[in-house]
Scaffold this motif. Structure first.
Motif, PDB file in Angstrom:
ATOM      1  N   THR A  86       0.836  -1.204   0.000  1.00  0.00           N
ATOM      2  CA  THR A  86       0.000   0.000   0.000  1.00  0.00           C
ATOM      3  C   THR A  86       0.870   1.253   0.000  1.00  0.00           C
ATOM      4  O   THR A  86       0.552   2.232  -0.676  1.00  0.00           O
ATOM      5  CB  THR A  86      -0.951  -0.005   1.214  1.00  0.00           C
ATOM      6  N   PHE A  87       1.990   1.207   0.722  1.00  0.00           N
ATOM      7  CA  PHE A  87       2.921   2.339   0.712  1.00  0.00           C
ATOM      8  C   PHE A  87       3.436   2.608  -0.699  1.00  0.00           C
ATOM      9  O   PHE A  87       3.537   3.752  -1.130  1.00  0.00           O
ATOM     10  CB  PHE A  87       4.092   2.082   1.677  1.00  0.00           C
ATOM     11  N   LEU A  88       3.771   1.550  -1.423  1.00  0.00           N
ATOM     12  CA  LEU A  88       4.297   1.697  -2.780  1.00  0.00           C
ATOM     13  C   LEU A  88       3.278   2.340  -3.727  1.00  0.00           C
ATOM     14  O   LEU A  88       3.658   2.975  -4.704  1.00  0.00           O
ATOM     15  CB  LEU A  88       4.751   0.340  -3.324  1.00  0.00           C
ATOM     16  N   LYS A  89       2.000   2.181  -3.433  1.00  0.00           N
ATOM     17  CA  LYS A  89       0.944   2.763  -4.270  1.00  0.00           C
ATOM     18  C   LYS A  89       0.567   4.180  -3.821  1.00  0.00           C
ATOM     19  O   LYS A  89      -0.158   4.879  -4.519  1.00  0.00           O
ATOM     20  CB  LYS A  89      -0.306   1.889  -4.207  1.00  0.00           C
ATOM     21  N   MET A  90       1.048   4.590  -2.655  1.00  0.00           N
ATOM     22  CA  MET A  90       0.656   5.863  -2.068  1.00  0.00           C
ATOM     23  C   MET A  90       1.365   7.031  -2.764  1.00  0.00           C
ATOM     24  O   MET A  90       2.585   7.022  -2.893  1.00  0.00           O
ATOM     25  CB  MET A  90       1.033   5.849  -0.585  1.00  0.00           C
ATOM     26  N   PRO A  91       0.616   8.021  -3.190  1.00  0.00           N
ATOM     27  CA  PRO A  91       1.263   9.185  -3.794  1.00  0.00           C
ATOM     28  C   PRO A  91       1.892  10.067  -2.722  1.00  0.00           C
ATOM     29  O   PRO A  91       1.295  10.313  -1.684  1.00  0.00           O
ATOM     30  CB  PRO A  91       0.104   9.920  -4.471  1.00  0.00           C
ATOM     31  N   ILE A  92       3.104  10.496  -2.942  1.00  0.00           N
ATOM     32  CA  ILE A  92       3.738  11.450  -2.027  1.00  0.00           C
ATOM     33  C   ILE A  92       3.365  12.825  -2.566  1.00  0.00           C
ATOM     34  O   ILE A  92       3.986  13.334  -3.496  1.00  0.00           O
ATOM     35  CB  ILE A  92       5.276  11.263  -1.990  1.00  0.00           C
TER      36      ILE A  92
ATOM     37  N   PHE B  54       0.699   7.694   9.856  1.00  0.00           N
ATOM     38  CA  PHE B  54       1.769   7.970  10.813  1.00  0.00           C
ATOM     39  C   PHE B  54       3.127   8.042  10.110  1.00  0.00           C
ATOM     40  O   PHE B  54       3.904   8.968  10.325  1.00  0.00           O
ATOM     41  CB  PHE B  54       1.796   6.904  11.913  1.00  0.00           C
ATOM     42  N   LEU B  55       3.420   7.046   9.275  1.00  0.00           N
ATOM     43  CA  LEU B  55       4.705   7.009   8.569  1.00  0.00           C
ATOM     44  C   LEU B  55       4.878   8.230   7.670  1.00  0.00           C
ATOM     45  O   LEU B  55       5.948   8.834   7.614  1.00  0.00           O
ATOM     46  CB  LEU B  55       4.831   5.731   7.749  1.00  0.00           C
ATOM     47  N   PHE B  56       3.828   8.575   6.956  1.00  0.00           N
ATOM     48  CA  PHE B  56       3.884   9.708   6.028  1.00  0.00           C
ATOM     49  C   PHE B  56       4.123  11.018   6.770  1.00  0.00           C
ATOM     50  O   PHE B  56       5.043  11.772   6.445  1.00  0.00           O
ATOM     51  CB  PHE B  56       2.589   9.752   5.211  1.00  0.00           C
TER      52      PHE B  56
ATOM     53  N   TYR C 220       7.911  12.579   6.336  1.00  0.00           N
ATOM     54  CA  TYR C 220       7.974  13.562   5.258  1.00  0.00           C
ATOM     55  C   TYR C 220       7.794  14.993   5.746  1.00  0.00           C
ATOM     56  O   TYR C 220       7.782  15.916   4.954  1.00  0.00           O
ATOM     57  CB  TYR C 220       6.943  13.225   4.176  1.00  0.00           C
ATOM     58  N   GLY C 221       7.647  15.176   7.038  1.00  0.00           N
ATOM     59  CA  GLY C 221       7.515  16.518   7.592  1.00  0.00           C
ATOM     60  C   GLY C 221       8.870  17.125   7.861  1.00  0.00           C
ATOM     61  O   GLY C 221       9.830  16.429   8.202  1.00  0.00           O
TER      62      GLY C 221
ATOM     63  N   THR D 255      13.557   9.514   0.867  1.00  0.00           N
ATOM     64  CA  THR D 255      12.871   9.124   2.092  1.00  0.00           C
ATOM     65  C   THR D 255      12.115   7.813   1.905  1.00  0.00           C
ATOM     66  O   THR D 255      12.111   6.961   2.785  1.00  0.00           O
ATOM     67  CB  THR D 255      11.913  10.239   2.540  1.00  0.00           C
ATOM     68  N   SER D 256      11.486   7.642   0.752  1.00  0.00           N
ATOM     69  CA  SER D 256      10.713   6.420   0.510  1.00  0.00           C
ATOM     70  C   SER D 256      11.597   5.186   0.547  1.00  0.00           C
ATOM     71  O   SER D 256      11.238   4.162   1.139  1.00  0.00           O
ATOM     72  CB  SER D 256      10.003   6.500  -0.843  1.00  0.00           C
ATOM     73  N   THR D 257      12.760   5.244  -0.075  1.00  0.00           N
ATOM     74  CA  THR D 257      13.681   4.108  -0.083  1.00  0.00           C
ATOM     75  C   THR D 257      14.141   3.778   1.334  1.00  0.00           C
ATOM     76  O   THR D 257      14.135   2.617   1.743  1.00  0.00           O
ATOM     77  CB  THR D 257      14.904   4.405  -0.982  1.00  0.00           C
ATOM     78  N   ILE D 258      14.514   4.789   2.076  1.00  0.00           N
ATOM     79  CA  ILE D 258      14.966   4.590   3.457  1.00  0.00           C
ATOM     80  C   ILE D 258      13.842   3.978   4.289  1.00  0.00           C
ATOM     81  O   ILE D 258      14.054   3.038   5.056  1.00  0.00           O
ATOM     82  CB  ILE D 258      15.462   5.914   4.065  1.00  0.00           C
ATOM     83  N   LEU D 259      12.650   4.495   4.141  1.00  0.00           N
ATOM     84  CA  LEU D 259      11.508   3.983   4.889  1.00  0.00           C
ATOM     85  C   LEU D 259      11.242   2.523   4.537  1.00  0.00           C
ATOM     86  O   LEU D 259      11.086   1.679   5.428  1.00  0.00           O
ATOM     87  CB  LEU D 259      10.288   4.853   4.587  1.00  0.00           C
TER      88      LEU D 259
END
Length: 133
Positions: free
Chosen positions: A10-16, A39-41, A45-46, A61-65
Motif C-alpha cells: 500500500t505504501f508503494l501505491k501511495m502518492p507522495i 503515521f509514517l507519512f 515527510y515533515g 525518504t521512501s527508499t529509506i523507509l
C-alpha cells in the motif's frame, strides 16, 4: 496478524503529494494499514518531523523507509504498546519474564514542562514528579 507485506504494498501505491499531506493533517484513519501509513507519512515527510510543512529532500525518504519497515517489524514483534496514564502502566505489566528475570524495558515519553504543547490535556510539574518517582 502480520500485515507487513500489505503495508509495504500500500505504501508503494501511495502518492507522495501535498494533497495527501493536507488531507492526513486533518483526517484520522481507523483502518490499521491506513493509520500506519498516515503515521509514517506525516512523521517521515515533515520538516524536522513536524506536520507543519511537507519536506522534499535530496535523499530518498521512501527508499529509506521501505528498507527499514521489515527491520522495524522484527524489532517490535513482541513489544506491547499502551496508551494510558503512566500511573496505570505499572499496574498492568509484569516486570519479570517467564524465567523470573527482570527483563522489562519501559520507555516513558514525558513532555517538556513549560512548553507550548503538553499533550492537549496538560502535564503538570506534579505529574513529572510522580513519573520520575
Amino acid at each position: 496478524m502480520n500485515r507487513n507485506k500489505e503495508l509495504e504494498d500500500t505504501f508503494l501505491k501511495m502518492p507522495i503529494s501535498e494533497d495527501l499531506w493536507n488531507y492526513w493533517k486533518k483526517t484520522q484513519e481507523t483502518d490499521p494499514i491506513l493509520k500506519a501509513l498516515r503515521f509514517l507519512f506525516l512523521s517521515n515527510y515533515g520538516f524536522m518531523g513536524q506536520t507543519g510543512s511537507l519536506r522534499f529532500s535530496t535523499y530518498n525518504t521512501s527508499t529509506i523507509l521501505l528498507e527499514n519497515l521489515g527491520k522495524t517489524h522484527k524489532f517490535m514483534f513482541d513489544v506491547r504498546f499502551m496508551n494510558v496514564d503512566f500511573r496505570e502502566v505499572i499496574k498492568k505489566i509484569s516486570l519479570k519474564d517467564k524465567t523470573g528475570k527482570n527483563n522489562t524495558f519501559i520507555y516513558a515519553d514525558p513532555p517538556y514542562l513549560d512548553t507550548a504543547n503538553n499533550y492537549q490535556t496538560g502535564f503538570t510539574p506534579k505529574d513529572s514528579e510522580d513519573l520520575f518517582q
